[in-house]
Design a protein around this motif. Structure first.
Motif, short mmCIF file in Angstrom:
data_model
loop_
_atom_site.label_atom_id
_atom_site.label_comp_id
_atom_site.label_asym_id
_atom_site.label_seq_id
_atom_site.Cartn_x
_atom_site.Cartn_y
_atom_site.Cartn_z
N ASP A 1 0.83 -1.21 0.00
CA ASP A 1 0.00 0.00 0.00
C ASP A 1 0.86 1.26 0.00
O ASP A 1 0.58 2.22 -0.73
CB ASP A 1 -0.91 -0.01 1.24
N TRP B 1 2.41 1.74 -3.46
CA TRP B 1 1.47 2.26 -4.46
C TRP B 1 1.15 3.73 -4.21
O TRP B 1 0.99 4.51 -5.15
CB TRP B 1 0.17 1.44 -4.44
N MET B 2 1.09 4.12 -2.96
CA MET B 2 0.83 5.53 -2.66
C MET B 2 1.99 6.40 -3.15
O MET B 2 1.79 7.50 -3.67
CB MET B 2 0.64 5.71 -1.14
N CYS C 1 -4.28 -2.65 -5.51
CA CYS C 1 -3.98 -1.25 -5.24
C CYS C 1 -4.97 -0.69 -4.22
O CYS C 1 -6.18 -0.90 -4.35
CB CYS C 1 -4.04 -0.43 -6.52
N PRO C 2 -4.52 0.05 -3.24
CA PRO C 2 -5.44 0.61 -2.24
C PRO C 2 -6.31 1.71 -2.83
O PRO C 2 -5.99 2.29 -3.87
CB PRO C 2 -4.47 1.15 -1.18
N ARG C 3 -7.42 2.00 -2.16
CA ARG C 3 -8.37 3.01 -2.64
C ARG C 3 -7.70 4.38 -2.76
O ARG C 3 -7.94 5.11 -3.72
CB ARG C 3 -9.56 3.08 -1.67
N ALA C 4 -6.84 4.69 -1.77
CA ALA C 4 -6.19 6.00 -1.81
C ALA C 4 -5.32 6.15 -3.06
O ALA C 4 -5.20 7.25 -3.62
CB ALA C 4 -5.35 6.20 -0.56
N TYR C 5 -4.72 5.04 -3.49
CA TYR C 5 -3.91 5.10 -4.70
C TYR C 5 -4.77 5.46 -5.90
O TYR C 5 -4.44 6.33 -6.70
CB TYR C 5 -3.20 3.77 -4.93
N TRP C 6 -5.93 4.77 -6.04
CA TRP C 6 -6.81 5.04 -7.19
C TRP C 6 -7.35 6.47 -7.14
O TRP C 6 -7.45 7.13 -8.19
CB TRP C 6 -7.96 4.04 -7.23
N GLU C 7 -7.64 6.95 -5.96
CA GLU C 7 -8.11 8.33 -5.87
C GLU C 7 -7.03 9.30 -6.32
O GLU C 7 -7.31 10.28 -7.03
CB GLU C 7 -8.53 8.63 -4.42
N ALA C 8 -5.80 9.00 -5.93
CA ALA C 8 -4.70 9.89 -6.35
C ALA C 8 -4.49 9.82 -7.86
O ALA C 8 -4.28 10.84 -8.52
CB ALA C 8 -3.42 9.49 -5.61
#
Length: 880
Positions: A698, A701-702, A736-743
């Motif tokens: 995580d 990916w961030m 991939c974590p949700r924060a990654y997709w949001e970014a």
């Protein structure tokens, strides 16, 4: 015998003694020979064969004794006038020369005479009067005696074999005479020179030992005449050349090694060697002579006079270089290392410290009023002692170039001792540290590293010494010279770094442990942060030589096993973000990442680099040196990092994926994306696909998402390449974590709003929301919504620009191409989510209607794409 009268006179002399010689004569008679002296001289010279004959029932010997005793009594008498003493001395000289000439021609005389000459007794009898005359107190008589000795050696030295002890008695008596002002020494020294150049082959081993003592110990060490002392040191070459060519019996060496003794460097050893009985032609004699001449030269290397000291040291090590490989056996090498070379180098360090400490208490030299600038004697003495220490330590290191020295007893311990010398010169007694001393330490260390045998030497000692030298060289506050510059320059640090590859190779196969890597990194950081060292070029455009060597040394660690490679990757990442930290301008996209915090803690906290740079920059305004910026170093560190992690054959990326080093590397890419673009596109996606799940994944990916944001915000082709590479790897990953997709979605939407990146951003929004894309459904729906919003913005902007330009105004080509690309994509897209694959065209229907006018006339491609979109929207609405 020939001559009855001569025989009669000879018998009279033998029985009655020589006639008395008047000791007092008239002053007017001093300028002409005294009758009695002249009569005896003439008789003896004319009948020298009778005086020296072994026949005649001992009459010749008694007559010789009578004549010589009378002449010696006159020459050494305190009551005799000076002129008479001189005449008597000259008479003795003539008789001695005639007798030596006769002995030299013994082969042409009778067998009895030949037998007497071969026994050697005649030579001792002839030269003994010269030795007796040297016991007098009159300098003129002694000077004439020495002149006679020189004439004897010139004329008949080749025939002397039994009387060399008498010759050395005469020579050494002058060297030991403390009352001599140097006049007699200058008279006798040519005799010693003549022996060293012409007659060494005629000397027995015992006399050769006396020659060493006379030449080096006595004449080399005397303080009455510096030129004689230096010439004596130069004559040692003749001794060394002769010892090299000595013919000795090829017998096994059973001597005890010097290193086996409790005190191998003590005086007791050489006291024994000076007294040991030497056998001609034996190997033991050659061994002893070699060690004695080396020891004598080493003793001169401790002299307080710089000229003598350096002359002895240079001659010593040149002799070892020239003759050691071919002439020294194991015993000589062992004694030379343990009893001569190492003690000399250790004593040189101690003597230097004592002399400089004493000189520090002395007042500076007073101005002599001449107006001439004279060098401070204290500074001159320091330079001379620095040269001494450098020469001895370098010589102690260079001997390891020879195969023989590696077989000495306790070789590993001796090698450690040599490293200890180099370490002491650079680390110990910092207040006495000078540029010459530091240069000597580096030269010694370099010689030890390049000449040592890897398989036999304790490289752990060398490594520990190198770490200590690196820490000592960068210790604060730095030692400064008279010009207020740090004694340790960048060249010094570069020379230290150049030793590191050989040391790492020497530690193989075990290599560097984790503790070794931590110690190495500490030294490298201190070297980079040692901004006080004079630097003569700016590093804003290109890395300095020191920075380049630091990167090379770090590159050695990338191939190491275990955690060492991860430590090096993390260090390169810290160097990459160092310029950012020093500018105090953290990038928002990087945030409070661990690598940035670590760089701040190490370089700005522990090493106070920013403060020191400010101080140095203020001090160097008027100098041509520049304070470092580390800008080029940051980019170079990223390049090294990218090249290493992008090498699939090395497999470094897989080895550091689960460590914090991988995350640090990704953040470093974001700080230097212009240089990191090729590596990032090639290495990151492939490596991320192999990273196992969990918190490390995580976080990684961030960090990738942050790099994407940086890339797109910078614009240009590099940003799109990074976006393509990251999304290609993340689409379908499912981890991939949700924060990654949001970014990533926010970065993609932002890219679609940039003039140069709009087409690429819209393309990726279409792909993310398309049917068949294996991203999470919420990602597809979010991408579809963002796509609709971006499409409306593009269409509305086109309509507004057309209204502004008018019906006949030319529309910019790039605007028309962008609109055409967007409409074509909408017409072909099968949207995922929201219950209909045509949801997106229905959502933008209102904006599309605004285009239905003559504003698109003349662009067939654009009109066709618009009709397709409207048709799909109408079908959906009619079906609903």
């Amino acid at each position: 015998f020939e001559g009855v009268e001569d025989m009669r006179r000879l018998r009279a002399l033998a029985l009655d003694g020589a006639p008395a010689i008047p000791l007092r004569v008239n002053a007017g008679a001093l300028d002409r020979p005294t009758f009695a002296v002249e009569e005896m001289r003439g008789f003896a010279v004319s009948n020298i064969d009778l005086l020296m004959s072994p026949a005649a029932e001992g009459v010749g010997l008694r007559a010789w004794t009578a004549i010589i005793d009378h002449l010696l009594g006159t020459a050494t008498s305190a009551q005799a006038v000076a002129g008479l003493r001189t005449q008597a001395c000259e008479a003795v000289a003539d008789i001695v020369l005639a007798a030596m000439d006769l002995v030299a021609r013994a082969d042409s005389l009778s067998k009895e005479f030949q037998a007497m000459a071969e026994s050697g007794q005649a030579q001792v009898r002839i030269l003994r009067p010269l030795s007796l005359m040297m016991g007098g107190q009159h300098s003129a008589v002694r000077k004439l005696t020495l002149d006679t000795l020189y004439r004897v050696l010139q004329a008949s030295g080749h025939s002397i074999f039994a009387a060399w002890d008498v010759v050395f008695d005469i020579i050494q008596s002058i060297a030991l005479d403390q009352d001599d002002s140097g006049v007699l020494m200058r008279c006798v020294f040519p005799c010693l020179q003549l022996i060293c150049t012409d007659y060494l082959a005629d000397l027995s081993p015992g006399c050769l030992r006396r020659c060493i003592s006379a030449l080096l110990v006595q004449f080399g060490g005397q303080r009455r005449d510096l030129n004689i002392a230096l010439t004596a040191i130069g004559q040692a070459w003749a001794l060394c050349d002769y010892f090299h060519g000595m013919e000795v019996a090829d017998s096994p060496d059973t001597s005890e090694l010097v290193s086996a003794r409790v005190e191998p460097a003590g005086d007791l050893l050489f006291d024994e060697l000076w007294r040991e009985e030497l056998v001609p032609g034996s190997r033991r004699s050659q061994q002893v002579l070699w060690l004695l001449v080396l020891h004598a030269l080493a003793q001169l290397g401790r002299d307080s006079r710089a000229e003598v000291r350096l002359g002895g040291i240079q001659t010593l090590f040149r002799a070892v270089d020239m003759h050691g490989p071919s002439s020294f056996d194991g015993w000589v090498w062992d004694g030379a290392v343990w009893a001569v070379i190492l003690p000399l180098a250790q004593d040189a360090l101690g003597l230097r410290a004592q002399r400089l400490a004493a000189a520090a208490d002395e007042p500076p030299a007073a101005d002599n009023g001449s107006g001439m600038v004279a060098e401070d004697p204290r500074r001159l003495s320091q330079k001379q002692w620095d040269e001494t220490v450098a020469a001895t330590s370098l010589g102690a290191a260079r001997v390891w170039a020879y195969e023989g020295v590696r077989c000495v007893g306790r070789a590993a311990e001796a090698w450690q001792g040599a490293w200890g010398l180099a370490r002491a010169m650079l680390v110990d007694a910092r207040e006495l540290q000078t540029r010459d001393c530091v240069a000597g330490a580096l030269a010694s260390a370099k010689a030890l590293v390049s000449l040592a045998e890897p398989s036999r030497m304790p490289w752990r000692t060398a490594w520990d010494s190198w770490i200590a030298m690196g820490m000592g060289a960068t210790q604060l506050p730095p030692v400064r010279d008279a010009d207020d510059d740090a004694v340790v320059s960048q060249d010094v640090l570069c020379a230290l770094l150049e030793l590191c590859p050989a040391l790492v190779a020497g530690l193989s196969p075990s290599g560097l442990s984790e503790d070794d890597c931590h110690a190495l990194l500490r030294v490298l950081r201190r070297m980079l942060a040692f901004v006080e060292a004079p630097a003569y070029a700016s590093d804003a455009a290109a890395v300095t030589r020191l920075q380049g060597l630091v990167l090379d040394v770090l590159g050695l660690g990338l191939g190491l096993a275990g955690s060492a490679a991860a430590l090096v990757v993390g260090e390169l990442a810290m160097l990459a973000v160092l310029p950012l930290v020093l500018r105090h301008g953290r990038d928002v996209a990087l945030g409070d990442s661990a690598v940035v915090a670590a760089a701040e803690r190490v370089f700005c906290g522990e090493l106070r680099l920013a403060e020191r740079i400010d101080v140095v920059r203020g001090q160097r305004r008027s100098r041509r040196a520049a304070a470092p910026t580390f800008e080029a170093l940051g980019g170079a560190a990223v390049a090294r990092l990218g090249a290493a992690l992008g090498d699939e054959q090395a497999g470094l990326a897989l080895r550091v994926l689960e460590s914090g080093a991988w995350l640090a590397a990704v953040v470093a890419m974001g700080a230097h994306l212009a240089q990191a673009d090729p590596w990032f596109v090639r290495a990151v996606p492939a490596a991320m696909g192999r990273l196992p799940g969990g918190p490390a994944l995580d976080a990684a990916w961030m960090a990738v998402g942050a790099v994407v944001a940086l890339a797109l915000r910078g614009g240009g082709a590099a940003g799109l390449r990074v976006l393509d590479a990251v999304l290609e790897s993340s689409v379908g990953a499912g981890t991939c974590p949700r924060a990654y997709w949001e970014a990533v979605l926010a970065a993609t939407e932002a890219a679609a709003q940039e003039a140069g990146l709009a087409a690429g951003g819209v393309r990726w929004l279409e792909r993310l929301c398309a049917v068949g894309c294996s991203v999470p459904e919420w990602v597809a729906e979010s991408a579809a919504q963002r796509l609709v919003g971006q499409t409306r913005a593009i269409v509305d902007a086109f309509v507004a620009d057309r209204a502004l330009l008018g019906r006949r105004g030319p529309m910019p080509l790039e605007r028309s191409l962008l609109l055409r690309r967007v409409l074509q994509g909408l017409a072909q897209l099968q949207c995922r989510g929201f219950g209909s694959p045509s949801w997106h065209v229905v959502a933008v229907f209102g904006s599309l209607v605004a285009l239905v006018s003559d504003c698109v006339c003349g662009d067939e491609e654009l009109a066709r794409a618009l009709r397709m979109c409207l048709g799909r929207a109408a079908d959906v609405m009619l079906a609903g």
